[in-house]
Every structure is written in C-alpha cells, then in structure tokens.
Write a protein that holds these residues in place. Structure first.
Motif, PDB file in Angstrom:
ATOM      1  N   THR A 191     -10.837  21.442 -25.748  1.00 18.67           N
ATOM      2  CA  THR A 191     -10.212  21.129 -24.462  1.00 18.67           C
ATOM      3  C   THR A 191     -10.137  22.386 -23.614  1.00 18.67           C
ATOM      4  O   THR A 191      -9.644  23.424 -24.059  1.00 18.67           O
ATOM      5  N   LEU A 192     -10.627  22.281 -22.378  1.00 17.92           N
ATOM      6  CA  LEU A 192     -10.694  23.440 -21.481  1.00 17.92           C
ATOM      7  C   LEU A 192      -9.566  23.469 -20.471  1.00 17.92           C
ATOM      8  O   LEU A 192      -9.069  24.530 -20.101  1.00 17.92           O
ATOM      9  N   ASN A 193      -9.172  22.281 -20.002  1.00 13.15           N
ATOM     10  CA  ASN A 193      -8.289  22.254 -18.836  1.00 13.15           C
ATOM     11  C   ASN A 193      -7.540  20.929 -18.781  1.00 13.15           C
ATOM     12  O   ASN A 193      -8.155  19.869 -18.918  1.00 13.15           O
ATOM     13  N   VAL A 194      -6.244  20.969 -18.633  1.00 15.38           N
ATOM     14  CA  VAL A 194      -5.418  19.765 -18.461  1.00 15.38           C
ATOM     15  C   VAL A 194      -4.741  19.881 -17.096  1.00 15.38           C
ATOM     16  O   VAL A 194      -3.987  20.815 -16.846  1.00 15.38           O
ATOM     17  N   VAL A 195      -5.060  18.940 -16.196  1.00 16.83           N
ATOM     18  CA  VAL A 195      -4.592  19.021 -14.809  1.00 16.83           C
ATOM     19  C   VAL A 195      -3.883  17.730 -14.438  1.00 16.83           C
ATOM     20  O   VAL A 195      -4.349  16.636 -14.778  1.00 16.83           O
ATOM     21  N   SER A 196      -2.760  17.834 -13.717  1.00 13.25           N
ATOM     22  CA  SER A 196      -2.117  16.629 -13.188  1.00 13.25           C
ATOM     23  C   SER A 196      -1.616  16.917 -11.779  1.00 13.25           C
ATOM     24  O   SER A 196      -1.152  18.013 -11.484  1.00 13.25           O
ATOM     25  N   GLU A 197      -1.765  15.925 -10.912  1.00 11.18           N
ATOM     26  CA  GLU A 197      -1.258  16.047  -9.533  1.00 11.18           C
ATOM     27  C   GLU A 197      -1.022  14.646  -8.993  1.00 11.18           C
ATOM     28  O   GLU A 197      -1.842  13.751  -9.141  1.00 11.18           O
ATOM     29  N   ASN A 198       0.156  14.468  -8.370  1.00 13.73           N
ATOM     30  CA  ASN A 198       0.552  13.148  -7.880  1.00 13.73           C
ATOM     31  C   ASN A 198       0.463  12.138  -9.029  1.00 13.73           C
ATOM     32  O   ASN A 198       1.052  12.328 -10.078  1.00 13.73           O
ATOM     33  N   ASN A 199      -0.310  11.067  -8.852  1.00 11.65           N
ATOM     34  CA  ASN A 199      -0.464  10.073  -9.921  1.00 11.65           C
ATOM     35  C   ASN A 199      -1.767  10.223 -10.680  1.00 11.65           C
ATOM     36  O   ASN A 199      -2.155   9.325 -11.425  1.00 11.65           O
ATOM     37  N   GLN A 200      -2.467  11.326 -10.478  1.00  9.22           N
ATOM     38  CA  GLN A 200      -3.766  11.521 -11.104  1.00  9.22           C
ATOM     39  C   GLN A 200      -3.675  12.591 -12.192  1.00  9.22           C
ATOM     40  O   GLN A 200      -2.940  13.571 -12.048  1.00  9.22           O
ATOM     41  N   ALA A 201      -4.463  12.396 -13.262  1.00  8.30           N
ATOM     42  CA  ALA A 201      -4.537  13.400 -14.328  1.00  8.30           C
ATOM     43  C   ALA A 201      -5.981  13.533 -14.790  1.00  8.30           C
ATOM     44  O   ALA A 201      -6.751  12.559 -14.753  1.00  8.30           O
ATOM     45  N   PHE A 202      -6.309  14.742 -15.243  1.00  6.56           N
ATOM     46  CA  PHE A 202      -7.691  15.051 -15.652  1.00  6.56           C
ATOM     47  C   PHE A 202      -7.657  15.961 -16.873  1.00  6.56           C
ATOM     48  O   PHE A 202      -6.858  16.896 -16.923  1.00  6.56           O
ATOM     49  N   ILE A 203      -8.525  15.666 -17.830  1.00  6.08           N
ATOM     50  CA  ILE A 203      -8.726  16.593 -18.953  1.00  6.08           C
ATOM     51  C   ILE A 203     -10.207  16.955 -19.004  1.00  6.08           C
ATOM     52  O   ILE A 203     -11.064  16.078 -19.181  1.00  6.08           O
ATOM     53  N   GLU A 204     -10.484  18.240 -18.818  1.00  7.99           N
ATOM     54  CA  GLU A 204     -11.852  18.734 -18.977  1.00  7.99           C
ATOM     55  C   GLU A 204     -12.015  19.231 -20.409  1.00  7.99           C
ATOM     56  O   GLU A 204     -11.168  19.976 -20.916  1.00  7.99           O
ATOM     57  N   ALA A 205     -13.084  18.783 -21.053  1.00  3.06           N
ATOM     58  CA  ALA A 205     -13.341  19.186 -22.435  1.00  3.06           C
ATOM     59  C   ALA A 205     -14.845  19.254 -22.653  1.00  3.06           C
ATOM     60  O   ALA A 205     -15.618  18.647 -21.902  1.00  3.06           O
ATOM     61  N   HIS A 206     -15.246  20.004 -23.657  1.00  5.05           N
ATOM     62  CA  HIS A 206     -16.667  19.991 -24.007  1.00  5.05           C
ATOM     63  C   HIS A 206     -16.821  19.809 -25.510  1.00  5.05           C
ATOM     64  O   HIS A 206     -15.921  20.129 -26.288  1.00  5.05           O
ATOM     65  N   THR A 207     -17.973  19.278 -25.915  1.00  2.00           N
ATOM     66  CA  THR A 207     -18.245  19.098 -27.337  1.00  2.00           C
ATOM     67  C   THR A 207     -18.636  20.448 -27.929  1.00  2.00           C
ATOM     68  O   THR A 207     -19.279  21.266 -27.270  1.00  2.00           O
TER      69      THR A 207
END
Length: 769
Positions: A191-207
């Motif tokens: 896992t590279l990055n866990v981001v949240s803003e307002n009602n949105q969330a994102f997890i950037e990850a690589h294999t």
C-alpha cells in the motif's frame, strides 16, 4: 449426492434460507463480473463465519515462487497467482452500536439471495434479530457495470422493524487483504497511499514483483425513505484501510439506504501517477448517473448480450437455468473488449489453478465467442497467442533445449511465460500446442477470414511444427516416429509413450503448416517473403517435417479395433467405472496419485478429444467403436469432459445419454458434481455447455464452407433455440418436436445443409424443415 439447494428458475439463480454450511459455495455460485473485474458474492457487512473473500482485477497477478521442483532444471520459477485485490465492497453495519453479523444473530428469517441473469445484478434480503433484540429487515443489490467497467455499485437498505434505532453505516476500503491460495504467505500488495476527502476515499497500492499499480476507490450517498440525506462522515484511516462512519436515527419501518460506488483503476489503462484523478473521473461518471440510472444502463447492456447469446429451452427449467448460468458467467469473465486479456478457468470466482490462459480457450471457448460475439473478438484471442510467440520459443529453448524457433506454448500463463508448477503437466502435456493450431484452422473454417494466417498465424504454425519435429524420435524397432514421455488430455496418466491424441494432433499440425506455407507462397507473396526472412525455413526442413508426419506411429489394438490411448493402456486392469465402488468417487479426492496413474480411469476425453476435433477423418462406425470402448472407463472428473461426450453421444443418436451429459456439464457447478464449487466456478467448461446444445443437439458444423445442421431434440424438451453470428449474418435456429425453423437477419441469402439436404434461407424470412 449432489447439492440441491438452488431453486430452479429460468432467469435467476435463487437461494432461500440461511445455512452457514453453504456460504462458501454460494459465494462462488453468485459471483459477478464485467470482463474487467469480478468478485465472489461475499456479504457487504461483516461475517465471522466460514467465508472465502475474493475480489479480482483482470490481468493483475503475482508470480508466487513455486513450492515444488524449483531445483529441477527447467522447472518454472513461479506460479502466477490470480490476486485477491483490495476490498471495496465492505460496509460495516451497526444497530444501536451492535454490529450486524449473520454468524451472531439470534434469528435469521426470510433469507433470500438472487443472481438475476437477465438484468445482471445480485440481490439479498433477510430479516434478522440482533443480540440486542432489535429486529431489522435488510435488502441489498449490487452489480458491476458493463458500460463503465471500472465501477461497481451497491444499494444497501436497513429497515428497523421492532423499534426506532440508530443505524450506523461504515463503508470502507481495505488493501490489507491476503490470498486464499498462496505458496509462502508472501505479501502480494504494497500500500502506497491512503487518501480521503469529503465522501471520497482512495487507496493506491501496487503488486509486489509484477508492480501493477492500482487505485481502489469509493463514494457513498444516503437516503431515508428515498429522500437524500446529507450526513457528515467521521473518518478513520490506517496504513492499509480507510473508512467513513455515517449515522442516523431511523424510525421503526423507515428505510435507511446507502448507495456505495467503488471499483478500481489500473496503470494498464491510466498513467500510474494519475490514478487518483482517473478514479475521481470514474466516480463522477457513476454518481452523476446515480444508482438507479446506472442500474437501468446495466439492464440494457445485458439485454444486448442476451439478444445474441441466449439459448432458450422450453419444457425443462433446470436445463434452461443451467445454460443461462453458463452463458452469463462466460460474459462475466470475458467480453472481448481488451485483446490483452484471456479466459481463466476460474474467471473472477476463485484462485485455484492460477494463470489466465489455458488450452481451454482455444479448444472450448473460441467457438462460443466466434458465434455469439463477432470474428474480431475471436481474432483477438488468436492475436493474443501470436503476441506471445517469442515467449513460446523461449520456453522451448530454455526448458527443453529446442532450437531454430521451435515453440512450446505454456500450459498456464499470464504473460506468455510458463508458470505451471507440475513437471508432468508443464513439459509433458504438450498437446496444448495442437489446440492452438486447431483454433487457427477453426477460426478460418468458421469465419472464412484468411487474413490472420498470413499476417500472424503462419509464424505460430511454423513454431509449432518445428516443436513437433524436434519432440519426436525415430524408433528403429517400429520404423516409425514416436513420442515418448507425454501426458495426454487424460491427466490420470502421466509420462506415457505415444499418447494417440498427441501423436495425431502433431501429425495434423505439421500437415496444416505445410498446407498454409504453400497457399501463402502462391497467393500472399509479400507475406511469404517477410515470413521466410523472419523464420528462415528451408525446403529441406519442410521435407523433414513431412517425413515425420507421414511416418508417425499410432498404437492400435487389433483385438478391440481401436486406437490405444497410449502404448500401455491394455496392460491396465480394465475394470469399468460401472464396476467401481461408488464410495471411492471422485477418485481424485479418495485415491493416491500412484493408484490413479495405474488405474484405467480417464479424467476426460482423450482419444475421443481427437475424434471430436477431427471427426471428418473418421467414420461414424469408428467413432461408435471408440466411444463404446473408452467412455465406460471415463470418470469425467474434469469439467471439460461431459461436453465432448454429450456432442459425440448426440452424433451417435444416443440422445438420452447426450442429455445426461448435457445436464452434467450445464449444472456442474449449480449441483456441485465435483464437490469443489466453494473454490470457484469452472468457467472454460461453460463454453463446452454451449457447444453441447449447438454442436451436439443442433448438430451444427461447417462443411465445405457451408453451415450444416442435423437437429435433434431431447425427449425432455418441447423446443430450444439459439442464434449464431456466421460470417456477419445472424441466423436463428429453433428446434421443436415438429421440425426446425431457420430465420436470417442480414442482407444476403444463406445456403445451409440440413440433414445433408441443401436449403436456402432468405433475409428476414422463415424456413421450416
């Protein structure tokens, strides 16, 4: 006993009543997909009982170091694992601070789960009494969009029944997942990055190792009795997860709903540094439409798929349900939109087998996609193999010491490299080369499009012919070319000599390559010169190939009047399956491998696979003799077996037997014949189910460039119908007890052979035979 809890229904897969012993089986059976991603039918809310959690992204894999044989020279270094991807479907649900978990509820009533095949969605409903004695009604619906294939949508509704209640939804993303199937418990994701803003969330990850970059995303909306609510979330994030907490006081019998949108964007389609931006764009597309409009689009998309691919069966609900389930799961797995992808044997329903490409694609799936999509989709599947020709040449050179551009296509692959981890399969089950060559022939025969062969296919055929030429050796004793140490389609025999099917398809491949070299030399001069310069074949080399093809050895029994599956088949104790103790079935789960190898039992069509592919080269009487000899020893413990036998039983006019085999192939997973459905579905064999009806009961063939039919109908059916796209014209065939109707969509009339009599069908008119 086979399982029998799926309720017969023409358009839906339905389960009623909650039984924790079948949760994992249902997670497989109710799986969904859209060609780009897919997931098992896990509950959205927390479930602490036995479960197999799985979400998958097409083409994303991990090279898991193999556990066996890495010290053997030439052994594949890794086994490509289908990767369980970060989880976006999760929604923790709390009622007055008590978590909803079907494993801990005091009472569960009216549990119902439905996979609606006609419209492409999965739903679940139940009434539950929680440990705090509050009773709620829950309804969920989810789907993976066909139109916007990076997104899925969930509608989850809770209605308190017994009293007012504070309901909390906690939608989350989680990249701290693991594979059910793993050799060394490696960490597959970083896992590279866990981001949240307002009602949105994102997890950037690589294999790890393969370095596929992904962004998993979510956004939610809320409704009380259909009225939109603005609820400020409370955010919680860890290194590998992010969740939002939304709470509302809900009156008794009011409904509180969450619409959750989620999915994946991948760096195979987007700049890896812009994945969050790409995810935001996808979320905007989905949320601008909203759940209801997105679902309406989904229904339209599935209507278009069914318009072409549906097979109708009148008078037999279980048979109807079976074929539609098979057709739906094939479309869940592969829609032909992306030529980089292929059709894995478990699709998006589980992790067993690994890899995304087997010989199943060419032998079983190509006919389905040619007839229900179009020739471009089928051509993409062939192009996929051409694009991996260099890897096939490298595979033969690195692992077998072959030279001069000999190509051995992998048994299992993600990227063209061999990644199957059993020697007797990896380097002995070489007949898969023949299936790839046969698919080229089959594509040309069906579509009349020769362009693939001069553009790409001849290079593949040359590599395969060179392989067979180097794989045989000349037996002074027999004065013939023999093939030693192989495994045929029947994997219950390993390391045998002169498997008839392998020897036969090798001879055929060489002759087919020679035939096409001659055509291209005469008619496609530029292509011929290019291919000659690239492959550097010589007249002397071609003569050597021909010598092998003309002098191939085929084991034969005069006593039985049949070709032998392999040299030593008659040395076995020939006890038929009918005389096998049924408590010993399936033998692959009851017997040691040594015992299986010494037995006469056949996992799937082997010699009969050759009679299926090359039926024009054998008489009906020869087919009957071989079918009667081999089928009694066949345990059909491969999902690929019943369909071939169904087609051949129909050809022999044994419709009761053909029907029995059809039911077995069409309901293999629904009724869990092999007692393993919880591991995932048998996707590639589902194309064989389609063939059982079209080629078996319908008797469809291409004969001298013409479509040919010898229609029959099982006694249990009143009628059945199917459509095929033949050379860009849509032909509908309806078979009933009274005759067969042909209806043509297109601009040109079409000549057909029906029971060996020529008829002509004009556009938009009906012909009854």
């Amino acid at each position: 006993m086979n399982q029998d809890y799926i309720i017969p229904n023409e358009w839906s897969i339905i389960e009623e009543g909650f039984d924790d012993s079948r949760v994992k089986s249902s997670e497989s059976l109710f799986s969904i997909g859209n060609g780009a991603m897919g997931q098992r039918a896990n509950f959205e809310e927390k479930y602490t009982g036995q479960t197999f959690q799985g979400s998958y992204i097409a083409g994303v894999y991990y090279p898991d170091k193999t556990r066996v044989g890495w010290w053997k020279n030439g052994y594949p270094e890794y086994f490509a694992k289908v990767l369980n991807a970060p989880n976006w479907i999760g929604i923790n649900v709390f009622i007055n601070s008590v978590e909803l978990d079907l494993n801990t509820c005091k009472e569960i009533k009216n549990f119902r789960r439905e996979l609606n095949m006609q419209e492409g969605w999965l739903a679940r409903s139940f009434t539950a009494t929680l440990p705090n004695d509050i009773t709620i009604e829950v309804k969920t619906k989810r789907f993976l969009s066909i139109d916007i294939d990076e997104v899925g949508a969930i509608e989850y509704t809770v209605t308190p029944i017994s009293s007012d209640a504070t309901i909390t939804y906690q939608p989350y993303l989680d990249s701290g997942i693991h594979n059910e199937d793993t050799n060394w418990d490696d960490q597959f994701w970083n896992t590279l990055n866990v981001v949240s803003e307002n009602n949105q969330a994102f997890i950037e990850a690589h294999t790890m190792k393969t370095n596929f970059h992904t962004c998993t995303f979510m956004q939610s909306e809320f409704y009380i009795n259909s009225e939109k609510q603005n609820i400020a979330p409370e955010t919680n994030a860890t290194e590998t997860s992010v969740s939002f907490k939304y709470e509302a006081l809900v009156k008794a019998n009011q409904s509180f709903s969450i619409h959750k949108f989620g999915g994946y964007v991948v760096d195979t389609n987007h700049d890896k540094n812009q994945l969050v931006t790409a995810a935001k764009n996808t979320l905007k597309l989905a949320t601008d439409l909203g759940f209801v409009a997105l679902l309406a689009q989904q229904k339209e998309a599935w209507a278009a798929i069914w318009e072409m691919a549906d097979i109708t069966i009148d008078g037999d609900v279980k048979a109807q349900q079976g074929i539609r389930f098979n057709i739906m799961q094939l479309n869940h797995t592969y829609l032909g939109k992306d030529a980089r992808l292929n059709i894995g044997p478990k699709g998006f329903t589980g992790e067993k087998y690994g890899g995304s490409t087997y010989w199943d694609t060419e032998a079983y799936c190509l006919p389905f996609y040619m007839a229900t999509k179009n020739q471009e989709v089928a051509k993409s599947l062939l192009t996929y193999r051409y694009n991996q020709l260099d890897k096939a040449i490298e595979n033969a050179e690195k692992n077998l010491g072959f030279k001069n551009g000999a190509a051995l296509y992998p048994m299992v692959t993600m990227n063209g490299e061999e990644c199957h981890n059993e020697w007797e399969i990896t380097f002995e089950e070489i007949h898969r080369n023949g299936a790839i060559a046969f698919a080229i022939f089959n594509y040309h025969r069906y579509t009349n499009d020769y362009s693939y062969i001069p553009e790409m296919g001849l290079e593949v055929l040359i590599g395969i012919a060179r392989f067979w030429h180097q794989r045989v050796n000349f037996s002074e004793d027999k004065q013939k070319y023999v093939m030693l140490g192989v495994t045929g389609p029947n994997e219950y025999e390993n390391n045998v000599n002169n498997n008839w099917y392998t020897n036969y398809i090798a001879k055929w491949c060489i002759n087919y390559a020679l035939e096409n070299i001659e055509i291209i030399q005469k008619e496609y001069t530029e292509d011929y010169e290019r291919i000659l310069a690239k492959t550097k074949f010589t007249a002397a080399e071609l003569a050597d190939w021909k010598k092998v093809a003309d002098n191939m050895y085929f084991p034969y029994s005069e006593k039985h009047g049949v070709y032998l599956q392999q040299d030593g088949f008659l040395d076995k104790e020939l006890i038929t399956v009918a005389n096998l103790d049924q408590t010993q079935r399936p033998i692959n789960q009851k017997w040691s491998w040594d015992r299986i190898l010494r037995s006469p039992y056949i996992k799937q069509a082997d010699t009969l696979q050759g009679f299926y592919f090359f039926e024009d080269q054998f008489t009906q009487e020869e087919l009957e003799r071989h079918f009667d000899f081999y089928e009694p020893f066949t345990v059909h413990e491969s999902s690929l077996s019943p369909c071939v036998h169904s087609i051949q039983a129909a050809k022999l006019g044994r419709m009761e037997q053909a029907y029995t085999f059809y039911l077995r192939t069409s309901r293999l997973d629904l009724d869990d014949y092999n007692k393993e459905v919880e591991e995932g579905l048998h996707i590639t064999s589902m194309a064989g189910t389609w063939m059982s009806i079209v080629e078996g009961f319908g008797g469809m063939r291409v004969t001298n460039g013409m479509l040919s039919f010898t229609p029959q109908i099982p006694e249990q059916w009143d009628a059945y119908s199917f459509k095929i796209n033949f050379r860009n014209q849509i032909l509908k065939i309806k078979v009933s007890k009274n005759g067969t109707e042909f209806e043509l969509e297109g601009n040109n009339e079409l000549d057909l052979l029906v029971n060996n009599t020529k008829i002509t069908v004009k556009p938009n008119s009906l012909v009854t035979v």
